[in-house]
Design an enzyme around this catalytic site. Structure first.
Site, PDB file in Angstrom:
ATOM      1  N   HIS A 204       9.136  -8.892   0.842  1.00 51.35           N
ATOM      2  CA  HIS A 204       8.974  -7.742  -0.048  1.00 51.35           C
ATOM      3  C   HIS A 204       9.731  -8.028  -1.346  1.00 51.35           C
ATOM      4  CE1 HIS A 204       7.532  -4.720   2.963  1.00 51.35           C
ATOM      5  NE2 HIS A 204       8.232  -5.462   3.812  1.00 51.35           N
TER       6      HIS A 204
ATOM      7  N   GLY B  15      12.983  -3.976  11.796  1.00 54.91           N
ATOM      8  CA  GLY B  15      12.081  -3.046  11.108  1.00 54.91           C
ATOM      9  C   GLY B  15      10.747  -3.647  10.717  1.00 54.91           C
ATOM     10  N   GLN B  16      10.408  -4.810  11.276  1.00 56.57           N
ATOM     11  CA  GLN B  16       9.121  -5.425  10.923  1.00 56.57           C
ATOM     12  C   GLN B  16       7.979  -4.675  11.592  1.00 56.57           C
ATOM     13  OE1 GLN B  16       8.824  -9.610  11.900  1.00 56.57           O
ATOM     14  NE2 GLN B  16       6.888  -9.863  10.786  1.00 56.57           N
TER      15      GLN B  16
ATOM     16  N   HIS C  60       6.282 -11.905   5.592  1.00 54.18           N
ATOM     17  CA  HIS C  60       6.111 -11.456   4.209  1.00 54.18           C
ATOM     18  C   HIS C  60       7.460 -11.184   3.586  1.00 54.18           C
ATOM     19  CE1 HIS C  60       5.780  -8.038   6.985  1.00 54.18           C
ATOM     20  NE2 HIS C  60       6.409  -7.316   6.068  1.00 54.18           N
TER      21      HIS C  60
ATOM     22  N   ASN D 209      11.894  -8.286   6.600  1.00 50.70           N
ATOM     23  CA  ASN D 209      12.149  -7.650   7.891  1.00 50.70           C
ATOM     24  C   ASN D 209      11.691  -8.602   8.993  1.00 50.70           C
ATOM     25  OD1 ASN D 209      13.080  -5.236   6.685  1.00 50.70           O
ATOM     26  ND2 ASN D 209      10.989  -4.516   6.413  1.00 50.70           N
TER      27      ASN D 209
ATOM     28  N   ILE E 136       0.827  -1.212   0.000  1.00 45.99           N
ATOM     29  CA  ILE E 136       0.000   0.000   0.000  1.00 45.99           C
ATOM     30  C   ILE E 136       0.867   1.271   0.000  1.00 45.99           C
ATOM     31  CG2 ILE E 136      -0.304   0.355   2.508  1.00 45.99           C
ATOM     32  CD1 ILE E 136      -3.354   0.482   1.923  1.00 45.99           C
TER      33      ILE E 136
HETATM   34  P1  5GP Z   1       7.280  -4.545   7.288  1.00 44.36           P
HETATM   35  O1  5GP Z   1       7.918  -3.295   7.799  1.00 44.36           O
HETATM   36  O2  5GP Z   1       6.472  -5.246   8.348  1.00 44.36           O
HETATM   37  O3  5GP Z   1       8.254  -5.454   6.593  1.00 44.36           O
HETATM   38  O4  5GP Z   1       6.319  -4.087   6.123  1.00 44.36           O
HETATM   39  C1  5GP Z   1       4.939  -4.090   6.186  1.00 44.36           C
HETATM   40  C2  5GP Z   1       4.459  -3.523   4.887  1.00 44.36           C
HETATM   41  O5  5GP Z   1       3.071  -3.732   4.799  1.00 44.36           O
HETATM   42  C3  5GP Z   1       4.698  -2.025   4.723  1.00 44.36           C
HETATM   43  O6  5GP Z   1       5.518  -1.816   3.586  1.00 44.36           O
HETATM   44  C4  5GP Z   1       3.300  -1.431   4.556  1.00 44.36           C
HETATM   45  O7  5GP Z   1       3.264  -0.422   3.589  1.00 44.36           O
HETATM   46  C5  5GP Z   1       2.486  -2.643   4.131  1.00 44.36           C
HETATM   47  N1  5GP Z   1       1.109  -2.599   4.561  1.00 44.36           N
HETATM   48  C6  5GP Z   1       0.646  -2.328   5.824  1.00 44.36           C
HETATM   49  N2  5GP Z   1      -0.689  -2.411   5.858  1.00 44.36           N
HETATM   50  C7  5GP Z   1      -1.082  -2.742   4.601  1.00 44.36           C
HETATM   51  C8  5GP Z   1      -2.380  -2.984   4.018  1.00 44.36           C
HETATM   52  O8  5GP Z   1      -3.426  -2.904   4.647  1.00 44.36           O
HETATM   53  N3  5GP Z   1      -2.385  -3.315   2.695  1.00 44.36           N
HETATM   54  C9  5GP Z   1      -1.247  -3.424   1.949  1.00 44.36           C
HETATM   55  N4  5GP Z   1      -1.383  -3.755   0.662  1.00 44.36           N
HETATM   56  N5  5GP Z   1      -0.024  -3.207   2.479  1.00 44.36           N
HETATM   57  C10 5GP Z   1       0.046  -2.878   3.784  1.00 44.36           C
END
Ligand code: 5GP
Ligand code: ZN
Length: 112
Positions: free
Chosen positions: A102, A93-94, A100, A87, A32
């Site tokens: 990226h 940084g998670q 997931h 992450n 997003i």
């Molecule tokens: P993290 O920092 O945990 O590796 O990344 C989480 C990612 O999830 C972030 O890049 C954030 O933009 C994405 N994200 C968080 N909430 C949502 C959502 O509701 N929908 C989508 N498509 N991405 C999300």
């Protein structure tokens, strides 16, 4: 499914996403808040909080997720390469505690 997990809700279809790929075990959808022209994530449908919470029984699933990355990246137009990031934990940084991967690219890669 973890009832308070946003990615479990996305995997269950309760929260919409821009889907890239789906099968019985795996979902991929666009981030997003993209950090590059193309930025999607590949997740297991099973709730695994982080890479540090994965077990030996997840080995095949994690392998499948990684093997999907180049195929989906190419389908999304990343023919010249892409970056993968996982992450793990607050120190890593998670922000969303559902594992997931990226996958992003399409711009000038920042040096690591
Ligand atoms: P993290 O920092 O945990 O590796 O990344 C989480 C990612 O999830 C972030 O890049 C954030 O933009 C994405 N994200 C968080 N909430 C949502 C959502 O509701 N929908 C989508 N498509 N991405 C999300
Ligand atoms: Zn979850």
């Amino acid at each position: 499914m973890s009832s308070d997990c946003i990615f479990c809700k996305i995997a269950a279809g309760e929260i919409p996403c821009r889907k890239v790929y789906e099968d019985s075990d795996v979902l991929a959808f666009h981030d997003i808040h993209p950090v590059a022209p193309v930025h999607f994530m590949i997740i297991p449908k099973e709730h695994i909080a982080s890479l540090a919470d994965a077990h030996a029984r997840h080995e095949m699933l994690l392998g499948r997720i990684l093997m999907l990355a180049p195929t989906l990246a190419k389908e999304q137009g990343l023919t010249d390469g892409f970056r993968t990031v996982i992450n793990t934990g607050r120190g890593g940084g998670q922000e969303v505690f559902h594992l997931h991967v990226h996958v992003f690219g399409g711009g000038k890669p920042r040096p690591m």
